[in-house]
Enzyme design. Structure first.
Site, PDB file in Angstrom:
ATOM      1  N   SER A  97      21.878  33.628 -23.444  1.00 16.38           N
ATOM      2  CA  SER A  97      22.968  34.184 -24.250  1.00 16.38           C
ATOM      3  C   SER A  97      22.565  34.612 -25.651  1.00 16.38           C
ATOM      4  O   SER A  97      23.289  35.361 -26.299  1.00 16.38           O
ATOM      5  CB  SER A  97      24.117  33.181 -24.347  1.00 16.38           C
ATOM      6  OG  SER A  97      24.827  33.134 -23.129  1.00 16.38           O
ATOM      7  N   LYS A 115      30.067  33.329 -34.258  1.00 14.63           N
ATOM      8  CA  LYS A 115      30.317  33.542 -32.831  1.00 14.63           C
ATOM      9  C   LYS A 115      31.647  32.884 -32.450  1.00 14.63           C
ATOM     10  O   LYS A 115      31.926  31.745 -32.835  1.00 14.63           O
ATOM     11  CB  LYS A 115      29.170  32.963 -32.001  1.00 14.63           C
ATOM     12  CG  LYS A 115      29.288  33.246 -30.509  1.00 14.63           C
ATOM     13  CD  LYS A 115      28.049  32.788 -29.743  1.00 14.63           C
ATOM     14  CE  LYS A 115      28.203  33.079 -28.259  1.00 14.63           C
ATOM     15  NZ  LYS A 115      27.023  32.661 -27.466  1.00 14.63           N
ATOM     16  N   SER A 128      25.856  35.969 -23.983  1.00 14.71           N
ATOM     17  CA  SER A 128      27.213  35.912 -24.506  1.00 14.71           C
ATOM     18  C   SER A 128      27.315  36.210 -26.004  1.00 14.71           C
ATOM     19  O   SER A 128      28.416  36.379 -26.539  1.00 14.71           O
ATOM     20  CB  SER A 128      27.813  34.521 -24.239  1.00 14.71           C
ATOM     21  OG  SER A 128      27.072  33.505 -24.897  1.00 14.71           O
TER      22      SER A 128
END
Length: 470
Positions: free
Chosen positions: A181, A82, A157
């Protein structure tokens, strides 16, 4: 090359095939690069892809194996980190043009652990700017799109991670979760995402090691693969004072097959926690149908929910406080460079008083005690992950639900962020689809610390859902 392994195989199957010599790390990488070439131009899930470095890493993994080196549990598996997690020597932008050329000198702890487990790094997964918001877009890389319908959001996210998983571009993914997220993109993309108990997946370095709203966690296409990755990410570290002490392998053992873990399970199911938030009718229908899935496997399902009436104020206060503390100086140095919704939340944090933060923590303490008592009567809470199905990718957030206006870009995420405040582990498991064919996950919540038990229940629910054709 083994014909038994494809980019859609489970991570456990891929790891076993590499370990047993049925496929090399280089061959496995090439399978995934072919999939990336085919899907990523449309989906925009993986950014900072470095094919040459990935091939060199795969070749190094094969040499290590050929010379009898110790193999980690993820040896040879392609992996994209990520883009909010610092990765040594690899461009890490946090989804911000301010950090467009940023290359960290050291790995975050999560990256340390996946590297040590033997992954072959290929790139990063796309994120919203500084991971703020549950729709993945930024002015540096653009928008990540849903593999099931590219006109729709992949969530966020960890939207790049979820989309890459669902499209078979990676077998596992790391993520992080403050207000949903990990969970929201898992629901939107039809994969599994675990927000673990606070302290289960330690993070380092942090600007505030005592901050307790956000946590890292694992994502995968199956619950069993989530358990595999949790076994790598979990465990204490001397640099993180709040880390729970259970060693990682506690969680990585293969989960029991079948639906046995649901027999006699006490399930509290609620679509809206007693009217606390609005839920799209199609999402509500899928969540309600999960009652039959549980009951069909022998669980006892009741319409019940904990009292979380203070959780909204608690989350919004702590989120604004956190964002201001972390990003306030950056906003001062780069006015106008952050997206308006993030700027507004940082400004909100500037206006908080010590009494506001104290109120939030006092409320959080009350909520934690209520959850402890609630879980004396029930084993698991089931509710929506997201209040809406995947919305159009050209929107920042859904402006209305069932015709009711959502005043802010956080309103539609309440079903996830109210659970954040409890500190309990929560997992998104695919539960069905809308009439338009869009994935919908159900959120399962267990007592703090009961992560392994939650994985067992989630795997049994997953098996029951498959058996029932959900």
């Amino acid at each position: 090359m083994s014909h038994q392994v494809t980019p859609d195989s489970s991570a456990r199957a891929m790891a076993a095939a590499v370990r047993e010599g049925r496929i090399s790390a280089r061959e496995l990488l090439e399978l995934h690069l072919e999939r990336i070439d085919r899907r990523n131009p449309e989906l925009n899930a993986i950014v900072n892809l470095d094919v040459d470095r990935a091939r060199a890493g795969a070749e190094a993994a094969d040499r290590h194996q050929a010379t009898g080196g110790r193999l980690g549990p993820l040896h040879g598996l392609p992996f994209a980190v990520k883009d909010t997690h610092a990765t040594a020597g690899w461009r890490t932008t946090y989804g911000s043009r301010i950090f467009a050329d940023h290359v960290p000198d050291e790995d975050e702890l999560i990256v340390e652990r996946v590297r040590r487990a033997g992954v072959v790094l290929i790139g990063k997964t796309n994120v919203p700017e500084f991971a703020a918001g549950s729709h993945t877009f930024n002015r540096l890389f653009g928008t990540t799109r849903n593999p099931h319908d590219p006109s729709r959001s992949a969530g966020g996210s960890s939207g790049g991670a979820a989309a890459a998983l669902a499209a078979g571009m990676v077998p596992l993914a790391d993520g992080s979760d403050m207000g949903g997220s990990l969970r929201n993109p898992a629901s939107f993309c039809g994969v599994v995402g675990l927000r673990p108990s606070l302290g289960r997946v330690p993070e380092w370095p942090l600007y505030n090691l005592w901050e307790t709203t956000s946590t890292g966690g694992p994502m995968a296409r199956t619950v069993d693969d989530v358990a595999l990755l949790l076994g790598v990410l979990a465990g204490p570290d001397p640099r993180t004072p709040l880390a729970l002490g259970d060693p990682g392998p506690t969680f990585s053992r293969p989960l029991p097959a079948g639906t046995g873990a649901l027999a006699g399970l006490r399930v509290a199911l609620s679509v809206d926690l007693g009217g606390v938030f609005e839920v799209d009718h199609d999402v509500a229908a899928v969540v309600e149908s999960s009652a039959a899935t549980f009951a069909g496997a022998g669980a006892r399902v009741a319409a019940a929910y904990p009292d979380l009436r203070e959780a909204d104020d608690t989350f919004r206060t702590l989120r604004a406080w956190h964002l201001q503390a972390k990003l306030g100086s950056l906003l001062a140095e780069h006015p106008g460079e952050l997206k308006p919704s993030l700027t507004d939340n940082i400004r909100l944090g500037e206006g908080l008083s010590g009494a506001d933060v104290a109120r939030a923590y006092t409320q959080r303490t009350t909520i934690a005690e209520r959850m402890r008592l609630f879980f004396e009567e029930y084993d698991v809470l089931a509710l929506p992950v997201s209040q809406v199905p995947p919305f159009p990718a050209d929107q920042e957030y859904p402006a209305e639900i069932n015709g009711r206006v959502q005043a802010t870009y956080l309103d539609w995420m309440r079903s996830a962020y109210l659970i954040t405040v409890t500190g309990c582990p929560a997992i998104s498991v695919p539960a069905g689809r809308t009439p338009a064919g869009l994935p919908v996950g159900v959120q399962l919540v267990a007592p703090h610390g009961a992560d392994r038990r939650l994985l067992e229940v989630a795997a049994a629910f997953e098996a029951a859902s498959v058996a029932s054709g959900s």
